[in-house]
Design a protein around this motif. Sequence first.
Motif, PDB file in Angstrom:
ATOM      1  N   VAL A  45     -23.932  -5.246   4.724  1.00  0.00           N
ATOM      2  CA  VAL A  45     -25.134  -5.379   5.616  1.00  0.00           C
ATOM      3  C   VAL A  45     -25.847  -6.639   5.349  1.00  0.00           C
ATOM      4  CG1 VAL A  45     -27.043  -4.248   5.886  1.00  0.00           C
ATOM      5  CG2 VAL A  45     -25.225  -2.885   5.611  1.00  0.00           C
ATOM      6  N   VAL A  46     -26.527  -7.297   6.287  1.00  0.00           N
ATOM      7  CA  VAL A  46     -27.364  -8.339   5.990  1.00  0.00           C
ATOM      8  C   VAL A  46     -28.931  -7.934   6.053  1.00  0.00           C
ATOM      9  CG1 VAL A  46     -28.135 -10.367   7.093  1.00  0.00           C
ATOM     10  CG2 VAL A  46     -25.696  -9.973   6.900  1.00  0.00           C
ATOM     11  N   ARG A  47     -29.601  -8.024   5.145  1.00  0.00           N
ATOM     12  CA  ARG A  47     -31.089  -7.569   5.046  1.00  0.00           C
ATOM     13  C   ARG A  47     -31.791  -8.399   4.443  1.00  0.00           C
ATOM     14  NH1 ARG A  47     -33.139  -3.849   8.585  1.00  0.00           N
ATOM     15  NH2 ARG A  47     -35.151  -2.859   7.494  1.00  0.00           N
ATOM     16  N   LEU A  50     -38.234 -12.576   5.754  1.00  0.00           N
ATOM     17  CA  LEU A  50     -38.301 -13.832   6.541  1.00  0.00           C
ATOM     18  C   LEU A  50     -39.604 -14.476   5.940  1.00  0.00           C
ATOM     19  CD1 LEU A  50     -37.365 -12.672  10.245  1.00  0.00           C
ATOM     20  CD2 LEU A  50     -36.025 -13.643   8.249  1.00  0.00           C
ATOM     21  N   HIS A  51     -39.844 -15.684   6.196  1.00  0.00           N
ATOM     22  CA  HIS A  51     -41.200 -16.410   6.083  1.00  0.00           C
ATOM     23  C   HIS A  51     -42.293 -16.048   6.735  1.00  0.00           C
ATOM     24  CE1 HIS A  51     -39.688 -18.671   9.348  1.00  0.00           C
ATOM     25  NE2 HIS A  51     -41.074 -18.963   9.700  1.00  0.00           N
ATOM     26  N   THR A  52     -42.074 -15.087   7.860  1.00  0.00           N
ATOM     27  CA  THR A  52     -42.955 -14.874   8.766  1.00  0.00           C
ATOM     28  C   THR A  52     -43.649 -13.433   8.399  1.00  0.00           C
ATOM     29  OG1 THR A  52     -41.517 -13.539  10.013  1.00  0.00           O
ATOM     30  CG2 THR A  52     -41.962 -15.851  10.773  1.00  0.00           C
ATOM     31  N   GLY A  53     -43.069 -12.866   7.244  1.00  0.00           N
ATOM     32  CA  GLY A  53     -43.365 -11.387   6.814  1.00  0.00           C
ATOM     33  C   GLY A  53     -42.606 -10.265   7.342  1.00  0.00           C
ATOM     34  N   GLY A  54     -41.645 -10.747   8.345  1.00  0.00           N
ATOM     35  CA  GLY A  54     -40.687  -9.844   8.765  1.00  0.00           C
ATOM     36  C   GLY A  54     -39.355  -9.493   7.908  1.00  0.00           C
ATOM     37  N   VAL A  55     -38.637  -8.589   8.286  1.00  0.00           N
ATOM     38  CA  VAL A  55     -37.269  -8.302   7.621  1.00  0.00           C
ATOM     39  C   VAL A  55     -36.296  -8.271   8.792  1.00  0.00           C
ATOM     40  CG1 VAL A  55     -36.021  -6.670   6.398  1.00  0.00           C
ATOM     41  CG2 VAL A  55     -38.533  -6.849   5.800  1.00  0.00           C
ATOM     42  N   PHE A  56     -35.241  -9.214   8.495  1.00  0.00           N
ATOM     43  CA  PHE A  56     -34.125  -9.145   9.756  1.00  0.00           C
ATOM     44  C   PHE A  56     -32.822  -8.843   8.961  1.00  0.00           C
ATOM     45  CE2 PHE A  56     -30.633 -11.453  11.650  1.00  0.00           C
ATOM     46  CZ  PHE A  56     -30.793 -11.036  12.940  1.00  0.00           C
ATOM     47  N   GLY A  57     -32.054  -8.048   9.960  1.00  0.00           N
ATOM     48  CA  GLY A  57     -30.898  -7.370   9.255  1.00  0.00           C
ATOM     49  C   GLY A  57     -29.809  -7.362  10.285  1.00  0.00           C
ATOM     50  N   ILE A  58     -28.760  -7.252   9.787  1.00  0.00           N
ATOM     51  CA  ILE A  58     -27.439  -7.043  10.751  1.00  0.00           C
ATOM     52  C   ILE A  58     -26.564  -5.966  10.159  1.00  0.00           C
ATOM     53  CG2 ILE A  58     -25.377  -8.262  11.953  1.00  0.00           C
ATOM     54  CD1 ILE A  58     -26.786 -10.640  11.736  1.00  0.00           C
ATOM     55  N   LEU A  68     -13.387  -0.535  19.403  1.00  0.00           N
ATOM     56  CA  LEU A  68     -14.839  -0.717  19.313  1.00  0.00           C
ATOM     57  C   LEU A  68     -15.322  -1.628  18.211  1.00  0.00           C
ATOM     58  CD1 LEU A  68     -17.476   0.478  20.213  1.00  0.00           C
ATOM     59  CD2 LEU A  68     -17.000   2.380  18.426  1.00  0.00           C
ATOM     60  N   LEU A  69     -16.083  -2.640  19.004  1.00  0.00           N
ATOM     61  CA  LEU A  69     -16.608  -3.682  17.806  1.00  0.00           C
ATOM     62  C   LEU A  69     -18.034  -4.089  18.203  1.00  0.00           C
ATOM     63  CD1 LEU A  69     -15.909  -6.191  15.861  1.00  0.00           C
ATOM     64  CD2 LEU A  69     -15.044  -7.425  17.494  1.00  0.00           C
ATOM     65  N   GLY A  70     -18.667  -4.235  17.332  1.00  0.00           N
ATOM     66  CA  GLY A  70     -20.000  -4.863  17.634  1.00  0.00           C
ATOM     67  C   GLY A  70     -20.937  -4.730  16.435  1.00  0.00           C
ATOM     68  N   PHE A  71     -22.268  -5.210  16.739  1.00  0.00           N
ATOM     69  CA  PHE A  71     -23.113  -5.142  15.502  1.00  0.00           C
ATOM     70  C   PHE A  71     -24.753  -4.696  16.201  1.00  0.00           C
ATOM     71  CE2 PHE A  71     -23.603  -9.456  17.491  1.00  0.00           C
ATOM     72  CZ  PHE A  71     -24.876  -9.602  17.740  1.00  0.00           C
ATOM     73  N   LYS A  72     -25.454  -4.367  15.183  1.00  0.00           N
ATOM     74  CA  LYS A  72     -26.933  -4.287  15.696  1.00  0.00           C
ATOM     75  C   LYS A  72     -27.744  -5.191  14.871  1.00  0.00           C
ATOM     76  CE  LYS A  72     -29.664  -0.840  14.070  1.00  0.00           C
ATOM     77  NZ  LYS A  72     -30.257   0.467  13.842  1.00  0.00           N
ATOM     78  N   ALA A  73     -28.589  -5.955  15.594  1.00  0.00           N
ATOM     79  CA  ALA A  73     -29.450  -6.809  14.874  1.00  0.00           C
ATOM     80  C   ALA A  73     -30.789  -6.265  14.843  1.00  0.00           C
ATOM     81  CB  ALA A  73     -29.313  -8.309  15.619  1.00  0.00           C
ATOM     82  N   GLY A 226     -37.277   5.920   4.906  1.00  0.00           N
ATOM     83  CA  GLY A 226     -38.076   4.809   4.794  1.00  0.00           C
ATOM     84  C   GLY A 226     -37.276   3.508   3.783  1.00  0.00           C
ATOM     85  N   ALA A 227     -36.666   3.995   2.921  1.00  0.00           N
ATOM     86  CA  ALA A 227     -36.036   3.183   1.984  1.00  0.00           C
ATOM     87  C   ALA A 227     -34.870   2.445   2.739  1.00  0.00           C
ATOM     88  CB  ALA A 227     -35.586   3.786   0.669  1.00  0.00           C
ATOM     89  N   ASP A 228     -34.723   1.114   3.273  1.00  0.00           N
ATOM     90  CA  ASP A 228     -33.622   0.832   3.740  1.00  0.00           C
ATOM     91  C   ASP A 228     -33.533  -0.890   3.455  1.00  0.00           C
ATOM     92  OD1 ASP A 228     -35.665  -0.272   5.036  1.00  0.00           O
ATOM     93  OD2 ASP A 228     -35.268   0.340   7.192  1.00  0.00           O
ATOM     94  N   THR A 229     -34.031  -1.331   2.398  1.00  0.00           N
ATOM     95  CA  THR A 229     -34.064  -2.586   2.009  1.00  0.00           C
ATOM     96  C   THR A 229     -34.217  -2.633   0.463  1.00  0.00           C
ATOM     97  OG1 THR A 229     -35.361  -3.236   3.972  1.00  0.00           O
ATOM     98  CG2 THR A 229     -35.287  -4.986   2.281  1.00  0.00           C
ATOM     99  N   ALA A 230     -33.695  -3.530  -0.086  1.00  0.00           N
ATOM    100  CA  ALA A 230     -33.749  -3.600  -1.428  1.00  0.00           C
ATOM    101  C   ALA A 230     -35.142  -3.764  -2.126  1.00  0.00           C
ATOM    102  CB  ALA A 230     -33.079  -4.949  -1.895  1.00  0.00           C
ATOM    103  N   GLY A 231     -35.791  -3.076  -2.824  1.00  0.00           N
ATOM    104  CA  GLY A 231     -37.096  -3.066  -3.429  1.00  0.00           C
ATOM    105  C   GLY A 231     -38.113  -1.911  -2.732  1.00  0.00           C
ATOM    106  N   LYS A 232     -37.187  -1.174  -1.415  1.00  0.00           N
ATOM    107  CA  LYS A 232     -38.200  -0.202  -0.978  1.00  0.00           C
ATOM    108  C   LYS A 232     -37.961   1.162  -1.718  1.00  0.00           C
ATOM    109  CE  LYS A 232     -38.790  -1.625   3.721  1.00  0.00           C
ATOM    110  NZ  LYS A 232     -38.616  -1.205   5.262  1.00  0.00           N
ATOM    111  N   ARG A 233     -38.946   1.763  -1.497  1.00  0.00           N
ATOM    112  CA  ARG A 233     -38.790   3.389  -2.048  1.00  0.00           C
ATOM    113  C   ARG A 233     -39.713   4.476  -1.641  1.00  0.00           C
ATOM    114  NH1 ARG A 233     -38.998   3.363  -8.596  1.00  0.00           N
ATOM    115  NH2 ARG A 233     -38.053   5.595  -8.160  1.00  0.00           N
TER     116      ARG A 233
END
Length: 323
Positions: A45-47, A50-58, A68-73, A226-233
């Motif tokens: 997982v990419v998570r 961003l400098h904008t305050g957002g979080v981007f993941g793949i 079947l092959l694909g991704f969700k950004a 809600g916890a889906d990123t390092a540091g979240k809980r």
Amino acid sequence: MPTDAQLLLLDGHIVGSILEPEQVTAAVREAFVLHSRRAGRVFPVVRERLHTGGVFGIKSGDVASQDLLGFKAAGFWPGNRALGGEPHQATVALFDPSTGRPLCIMDGNAITTARTGAAGGLGLRLLARPESSRICVFGTGVQARVQLEYALTLLPRRCTVQYVTPGGTPAPAFESAFRQRCDIDIARDHNDAVASSDIVITATPGAGPLFDADAVQPGTHLTCVGADTAGKRELPEGVLSRARIFVDDRDQARGIGECQWAPHLPCTEIGDLLASNRAAERAERDITVFDMTGLALQDLTVARLLYERAMEQGLGTSVAWPW
């Protein structure tokens, strides 16, 4: 090389119109079973913040037997609220694994909502006590709504629901959406609401613990979104150590889910239960936690379903995509 290839585009309106809860649940169940049998792969997982305050993941993966092959950004952009937009944004892409040619690009917001709701419903069906009828929900957003929707659909009794908002302010729209199906009111004290509930749903941005650990009573089931990123809980320290923990993916949960705060504790992948067609053997006083971080395979099995239905019904916009 072919010059008449087409790329199918499915916008949010079309995706929402052909999503059906029963079919989504079946697709999500299939994803968990594929993962349990290691018949489908989940890539790292990419998570990233961003400098904008957002979080981007793949999230990406494949199922070789189904081509079947694909991704969700996807990610979270809190500033969108001030613009009148949805903070969660997602796009799903499917590819031909033989050539790498893109087959379909579709709006992923409704997919994320539906597949996460279905996953929570599957967890509730497997892990919660059947007689459960008292629910506490943290959050009133899109994911809180879909989790509560599945809970009210699956539980056999009319439920009493308490919901918690950040400032303790009532959410009339949230209440009215469920008023006909349950007895619902805002919680006056979040710890009391947790202590008096059979099921606790946490569906917030994961900014920190939502209640005290000793508020969780024996027999409670917790659906954690809600916890889906390092540091979240969302859970306080001390809950996981008292609970039987179930996850969608063990490594992923320990990296970005609630389990990142207690990675040494044992946990069971929910796909293992589904693959064996059995519910968890739980004692009356067991506390169960379903730590959901979301599998790429869930997005892909649901996206495949939508792609097939769109092709059958002639939906979407095809654009020339020569290669």
